[in-house]
Write an enzyme that holds these catalytic residues in place. Structure first.
Site, PDB file in Angstrom:
ATOM      1  CE1 TYR A  28      -4.032  -1.861  -0.108  1.00 34.15           C
ATOM      2  CE2 TYR A  28      -3.012  -3.214   1.595  1.00 34.15           C
ATOM      3  CZ  TYR A  28      -4.010  -3.014   0.658  1.00 34.15           C
ATOM      4  OH  TYR A  28      -4.970  -3.977   0.479  1.00 34.15           O
ATOM      5  N   GLY A 135     -13.524  -5.069   3.312  1.00 36.09           N
ATOM      6  CA  GLY A 135     -12.676  -4.803   2.162  1.00 36.09           C
ATOM      7  C   GLY A 135     -11.718  -5.931   1.827  1.00 36.09           C
ATOM      8  CG  HIS A 140      -3.759  -7.916   3.187  1.00 37.15           C
ATOM      9  ND1 HIS A 140      -3.083  -7.896   1.987  1.00 37.15           N
ATOM     10  CD2 HIS A 140      -4.708  -6.949   3.079  1.00 37.15           C
ATOM     11  CE1 HIS A 140      -3.586  -6.957   1.207  1.00 37.15           C
ATOM     12  NE2 HIS A 140      -4.582  -6.382   1.840  1.00 37.15           N
ATOM     13  NE  ARG A 169     -11.076  -9.986  -4.799  1.00 37.24           N
ATOM     14  CZ  ARG A 169     -11.784  -9.449  -5.776  1.00 37.24           C
ATOM     15  NH1 ARG A 169     -12.838 -10.093  -6.259  1.00 37.24           N
ATOM     16  NH2 ARG A 169     -11.455  -8.275  -6.281  1.00 37.24           N
ATOM     17  CE1 TYR A 186     -16.939  -5.746   0.469  1.00 39.54           C
ATOM     18  CE2 TYR A 186     -18.794  -6.820  -0.593  1.00 39.54           C
ATOM     19  CZ  TYR A 186     -18.104  -6.478   0.557  1.00 39.54           C
ATOM     20  OH  TYR A 186     -18.574  -6.843   1.771  1.00 39.54           O
TER      21      TYR A 186
END
Length: 265
Positions: A28, A135, A140, A169, A186
């Protein structure tokens, strides 16, 4: 005056070998974070998810909410505007800076905390009515030890009868049948492509291409729905309800996302 060199994503010589829970901090980068809202498209996402999260939190009597994956602030700001008392946490400083800017433009002030879920109680001592981790962020974490530790920390900061809302997901569909996301709920950005470049049982490497032709990647762990439900129960959540694209009757369709609502009883 010296020109600041822009940081780029670095996955080394073999990107699909990068399977590390800590690598998100290098993913990020500022350039990607600046474009994140193009991917989400706040207005389209707000319309598509409707009042699902607000209604669910109110049904469980929640007031004080910990947004554990704040990102650029979409859900934190929506919940504040709906009357909830929100604390905004993220592991990415760049995301928190962007979220604070977004909130300021909407005349809101975010209460932000930079923290890693695995050691959440080191930085957050308060107890909450609800924790949200949205989200597709939980993906992760690459090791089961990290996932269990994070869920245990979420459990710990919840009050009795508090709830955790965690989404992911539909990796079952991707692993078993290939990728065919409708982008209905989304990722609603116009002319933004988000699709897997490589998938195996331990990695889903997604490629994000924006209208200006810039490209970024995220390496994530493809979590299966039943595996996540089992972990939630094993960590101590008694009651887990799973929705598909905001509908409890998810098995009638192939949803893009699953949302787990887990209660601490």
């Amino acid at each position: 005056m010296a020109i600041k060199e822009k940081k780029v994503q670095n996955y080394g010589e073999n990107p699909i070998e990068v399977r590390d829970s800590d690598h998100y901090q290098n993913e990020y980068i500022e350039g990607f974070v600046e474009k994140w809202d193009e991917l989400i498209n706040w207005q389209a996402r707000s319309t598509s998810e409707g009042e699902f999260f607000i209604k669910t939190l109110k049904e469980h009597g929640a007031d004080r909410v910990l947004d554990a994956a704040t990102g650029t602030g979409f859900h934190s700001i929506r919940l504040i505007e709906a009357g909830f008392n929100v604390a905004s946490v993220d592991g990415s400083v760049e995301m928190l800076v962007k979220a604070f800017e977004n909130a300021t433009r909407k005349d809101q002030i975010l209460s932000t905390v930079h923290a890693d879920w695995r050691w959440l109680t080191r930085d957050v001592q308060e107890r909450f009515d609800a924790v949200i981790c949205l989200g597709n962020s939980f993906t992760h974490l690459f090791s089961e030890e990290d996932r269990r530790k994070a869920l245990a920390e979420f459990y710990s900061v919840l009050k009795h009868d508090g709830i955790l809302i965690l989404d992911q997901r539909n990796y079952d569909l991707i692993l078993d049948e290939g990728f065919k996301s409708k982008h209905t709920y989304y990722y609603c950005g116009e002319n933004v492509k988000a699709e897997p470049e490589y998938v195996d049982d331990g990695l889903a490497r997604f490629r994000y291409q924006f209208p200006d032709e810039s490209v970024y990647h995220l390496n994530m762990f493809p979590l299966r729905k039943d595996y996540v439900r089992r972990l939630l129960h094993e960590v101590g959540f008694q009651d887990v309800t799973t929705y598909g694209d905001f509908q409890e009757t998810y098995h009638q369709d192939d949803p893009d996302f699953y949302i787990h609502v887990a209660k601490k009883d």
